[in-house]
Design an enzyme around this catalytic site. Sequence first.
Site, PDB file in Angstrom:
ATOM      1  N   ASP A 253       0.834  -1.213   0.000  1.00 37.26           N
ATOM      2  CA  ASP A 253       0.000   0.000   0.000  1.00 37.26           C
ATOM      3  C   ASP A 253       0.868   1.261   0.000  1.00 37.26           C
ATOM      4  O   ASP A 253       0.511   2.264  -0.625  1.00 37.26           O
ATOM      5  CB  ASP A 253      -0.917   0.010   1.231  1.00 37.26           C
ATOM      6  CG  ASP A 253      -1.812  -1.212   1.273  1.00 37.26           C
ATOM      7  OD1 ASP A 253      -2.202  -1.706   0.198  1.00 37.26           O
ATOM      8  OD2 ASP A 253      -2.106  -1.688   2.386  1.00 37.26           O
ATOM      9  N   SER A 283       9.240   1.380   4.869  1.00 35.28           N
ATOM     10  CA  SER A 283       8.087   1.031   5.718  1.00 35.28           C
ATOM     11  C   SER A 283       8.238  -0.345   6.369  1.00 35.28           C
ATOM     12  O   SER A 283       7.729  -0.567   7.461  1.00 35.28           O
ATOM     13  CB  SER A 283       6.777   1.101   4.912  1.00 35.28           C
ATOM     14  OG  SER A 283       6.621  -0.041   4.099  1.00 35.28           O
ATOM     15  N   GLY A 288       3.697  -2.232  11.864  1.00 27.75           N
ATOM     16  CA  GLY A 288       2.378  -1.706  11.536  1.00 27.75           C
ATOM     17  C   GLY A 288       2.260  -1.301  10.074  1.00 27.75           C
ATOM     18  O   GLY A 288       3.226  -1.383   9.302  1.00 27.75           O
TER      19      GLY A 288
HETATM   20  O1  RIB Z   1      -2.260  -4.307   3.005  1.00 25.52           O
HETATM   21  C1  RIB Z   1      -2.252  -4.332   4.410  1.00 25.52           C
HETATM   22  C2  RIB Z   1      -3.623  -4.164   4.934  1.00 25.52           C
HETATM   23  O2  RIB Z   1      -4.397  -5.271   4.567  1.00 25.52           O
HETATM   24  C3  RIB Z   1      -3.707  -4.092   6.430  1.00 25.52           C
HETATM   25  O3  RIB Z   1      -3.560  -2.791   6.920  1.00 25.52           O
HETATM   26  C4  RIB Z   1      -5.057  -4.715   6.727  1.00 25.52           C
HETATM   27  O4  RIB Z   1      -5.984  -3.799   7.178  1.00 25.52           O
HETATM   28  C5  RIB Z   1      -5.511  -5.362   5.427  1.00 25.52           C
HETATM   29  O5  RIB Z   1      -6.510  -4.648   4.847  1.00 25.52           O
END
Ligand code: RIB
Length: 303
Positions: A253, A283, A288
Amino acid sequence: MTANGIKSGVIAVVGSAMMDLTAYADVLPEPGQTLAGQLFTTGFGGKGANQAVMAAHCGAEVHFIGKIGIDVFGKAIEENFAKVGIHAKYLDRSETPTGIAHIWVDGNGENRIIIIPGANHEIEVVKAVEAIESIKDLAVVVAQCEIKQEVTLAAFKAAKSRGCTTILNPAPFQEISPELMAVTDWIIPNETEFRELHGELPTSDEVLKNFRSRKNSIVTLGRQGAVYISPDTQLTKVEAPKVTAVDTTGAGDAFVGTFAYALASGKDPVSAMSMGVKVASLSVTRKGAQSSYPDQAEIATLS
Ligand code: RIB
């Protein structure tokens, strides 16, 4: 002013917001086994929210289109968006609980995740379309697969009708309809999602060049970086810096959010990919998802 000193285009993320409930243990239990772990955390997650927060950290104007519950997790997510500077006019509320992710992270920083989508599955098509049609100067629309695909399809169609660029992160994997593929400009799978989409892992240049999508595609390759596959099957690879991973949650992400920001800022795709790889690599050195993301000052030191 943004992380690379130029004005970013406006970004909308149509996607999920979750609360991540994470247990860290050097060794993960087998079926029927109970083990003591080292740490438990509650943090902000959800692939959509993660990507939105990362793009906002880079300096983009970001609008989030999604749904949370009227519960403590939803309230906390809303407050976090306000703190990060994300526009949340199109963040709706539901009687259904806010989505959550149960995450296990092992001693190598690798995770296993179960999501309970909750309110994320109640985003309404009509609301998503209205948002996409209303956001001023919208340039890039980003989506993932933690919400209903019909919502993403409607949002991308609306985005294409007003000339926006669309980015689909097919995570977690689900079959992508031909209709959605048709309105997707960029597709960004990781290795596992590539295998689901294509039938085999991206283990060679030949496999990558034959990727079925025939779209602008980027395959994220974890510690090996990422590869751009142009629609005419040219490959461009970017290596990742060597780091010690403590938690890979949300790294993909971080890549997508940074890439969306960089593309919206007018960077060429390979420079945007390179920036995404650097930010994602950083990251994984922290625990987290959103809690591991660098801020704008730190991002500026990476280029
Ligand atoms: O890509 C990681 C995310 O996948 C986490 O933050 C969790 O919430 C899931 O949606």
